[in-house]
Design an enzyme around this catalytic site. Structure first.
Site, short mmCIF file in Angstrom:
data_model
loop_
_atom_site.label_atom_id
_atom_site.label_comp_id
_atom_site.label_asym_id
_atom_site.label_seq_id
_atom_site.Cartn_x
_atom_site.Cartn_y
_atom_site.Cartn_z
N LYS A 68 0.84 -1.22 0.00
CA LYS A 68 0.00 0.00 0.00
C LYS A 68 0.87 1.26 0.00
CE LYS A 68 -2.31 -0.60 3.81
NZ LYS A 68 -1.78 -1.82 4.40
N ARG A 92 -9.63 1.26 8.97
CA ARG A 92 -9.21 -0.11 9.30
C ARG A 92 -10.30 -0.89 10.00
NH1 ARG A 92 -3.38 0.90 9.31
NH2 ARG A 92 -2.18 -0.99 9.62
N ARG A 134 11.90 -6.10 3.39
CA ARG A 134 11.83 -4.66 3.67
C ARG A 134 12.74 -4.29 4.83
NH1 ARG A 134 6.01 -2.37 4.65
NH2 ARG A 134 6.19 -3.07 6.78
N ARG A 158 11.14 -0.29 11.98
CA ARG A 158 9.94 -0.16 12.82
C ARG A 158 9.89 -1.24 13.89
NH1 ARG A 158 5.09 0.46 8.57
NH2 ARG A 158 4.03 -0.58 10.29
N ARG A 165 -0.62 -8.29 13.61
CA ARG A 165 -1.20 -7.28 12.72
C ARG A 165 -2.05 -7.95 11.64
NH1 ARG A 165 4.03 -4.45 10.90
NH2 ARG A 165 2.72 -3.16 9.56
P1 AMP Z 1 0.71 0.92 9.26
O1 AMP Z 1 1.89 1.80 9.04
O2 AMP Z 1 -0.48 1.33 8.43
O3 AMP Z 1 1.02 -0.53 9.14
O4 AMP Z 1 0.26 1.17 10.79
C1 AMP Z 1 1.11 0.88 11.86
C2 AMP Z 1 0.31 0.79 13.14
O5 AMP Z 1 -0.33 2.02 13.40
C3 AMP Z 1 -0.81 -0.22 13.10
O6 AMP Z 1 -0.36 -1.53 13.39
C4 AMP Z 1 -1.74 0.32 14.17
O7 AMP Z 1 -1.25 0.03 15.47
C5 AMP Z 1 -1.63 1.80 13.97
N1 AMP Z 1 -2.63 2.29 13.01
C6 AMP Z 1 -2.39 2.81 11.77
N2 AMP Z 1 -3.52 3.16 11.16
C7 AMP Z 1 -4.52 2.83 12.01
C8 AMP Z 1 -5.93 2.95 11.95
N3 AMP Z 1 -6.56 3.43 10.86
N4 AMP Z 1 -6.64 2.51 13.01
C9 AMP Z 1 -6.04 2.04 14.10
N5 AMP Z 1 -4.73 1.90 14.23
C10 AMP Z 1 -3.96 2.29 13.19
#
Ligand code: AMP
Length: 289
Positions: free
Chosen positions: A13, A88, A127, A139, A150
């Site tokens: 994404k 999400r 990655r 990260r 996740r």
């Molecule tokens: P990502 O970079 O999109 O994989 O997000 C990393 C982490 O941020 C996720 O595992 C969640 O803990 C938190 N997070 C990101 N976007 C959301 C969202 N829309 N709702 C809830 N938690 C989020």
């Protein structure tokens, strides 16, 4: 253009969002990025999200909805945006519908990147290795254990959105296992089909665009004579093709001519300059001796 990119962690994404940003001049709104920035800055939102994120859970809906609502109001989002990692949950999707309605904005499409789950782990491992190689900070949630969590939360809380947007006729599913540029092309085709982007957003150099335009115009002109075309279809097609070819040839010639002219001019100026400077210097040097 306003679109949502939907897909499990590691589906690409973020990569696709960045490529779409370059292509369409819109902004990427990634809740993950915003939350990580909040954690790094130690803001109240960051403090709230830190532990949850490190454990692979989801930050409460009201927190992320608030962040997104504020971000959409920023001037740089006026031209359009790609939501990456938001919504999400169905609750977040409903809240997004509400806030878009309130802001009089329309969602153009939801693009789901479908991937083979067993490939995700190796993708994340790659990655992480690449980030380490570049000396970038990795990260805390990019470990196999947290990724498993996740993925579980994606399945239980985010996957229902596929049904949510498919019911609302917004969903387009794309094979996220293809090469990066193939996925980008597939997304572009989908956006074209939906009328979310103009055909002219194809990356094309100005020099190439001119003849193509002429050829198109010539083809259009030829196609404007339906009666004749019906009587002699082969001739009409031939004429159109010939006209298009000639237009391309003409445009190519024009480009060549301009380049030649410019080169000639530069050469002439150089000769002039040299002939002006040359003898003077020689005379001076000779005079000195
Ligand atoms: P990502 O970079 O999109 O994989 O997000 C990393 C982490 O941020 C996720 O595992 C969640 O803990 C938190 N997070 C990101 N976007 C959301 C969202 N829309 N709702 C809830 N938690 C989020």
């Amino acid at each position: 253009m306003r679109i949502i990119l939907l897909g499990p962690p590691g589906s690409g994404k973020g990569t696709q969002a960045q490529l779409l940003v370059q292509r369409y001049g819109i902004v990427q709104l990634s809740t993950g990025e915003m939350l990580r920035a909040a954690v790094a800055a130690g803001t109240p939102v960051g403090l709230k999200a830190k532990e949850i994120m490190a454990g692979g859970g989801l930050v409460p809906d009201d927190v992320v909805v608030g962040i997104i609502s504020d971000r959409i109001d920023q001037p740089d989002a006026r031209n359009g945006f790609i939501l990456d990692g938001f919504p999400r949950t169905v609750g977040q999707a409903e809240a997004l519908d509400e806030l878009l309605k309130h802001k009089h904005l329309k969602l153009d499409a939801v693009i789901e990147l479908r991937v083979n789950e067993s490939a995700l782990l190796s993708r994340v491992e790659t990655r992480v290795a690449q980030m380490r190689e570049r000396g970038e900070e990795v990260r805390v949630d990019d470990t196999p254990e947290v990724l498993t969590k996740r993925l579980a939360s994606y399945r239980s809380q985010t996957e229902p959105l596929i049904h949510y947007y498919s019911e609302r006729r917004k969903l387009s599913t794309i094979d996220g296992m293809m090469a990066i540029d193939e996925v980008t092309r597939a997304i572009h085709r989908q956006l074209l089909a939906l009328g979310a982007v103009e055909p002219k957003t194809h990356a094309r150099s100005a020099a190439k665009a001119a003849p193509a335009k002429k050829a198109k115009a010539a083809k259009k002109k030829a196609a404007k004579k339906p009666a004749k075309a019906a009587k002699r279809p082969s001739k009409s097609t031939k004429t159109a093709k010939k006209a298009a070819k000639q237009a391309v040839k003409g445009a190519k010639k024009a480009v060549k001519k301009t380049v030649k002219k410019a080169a000639k001019k530069t050469a002439k100026t150089a000769v002039k300059k040299a002939s002006k400077k040359g003898p003077k210097k020689v005379t001076k040097k000779r005079a000195k001796r």
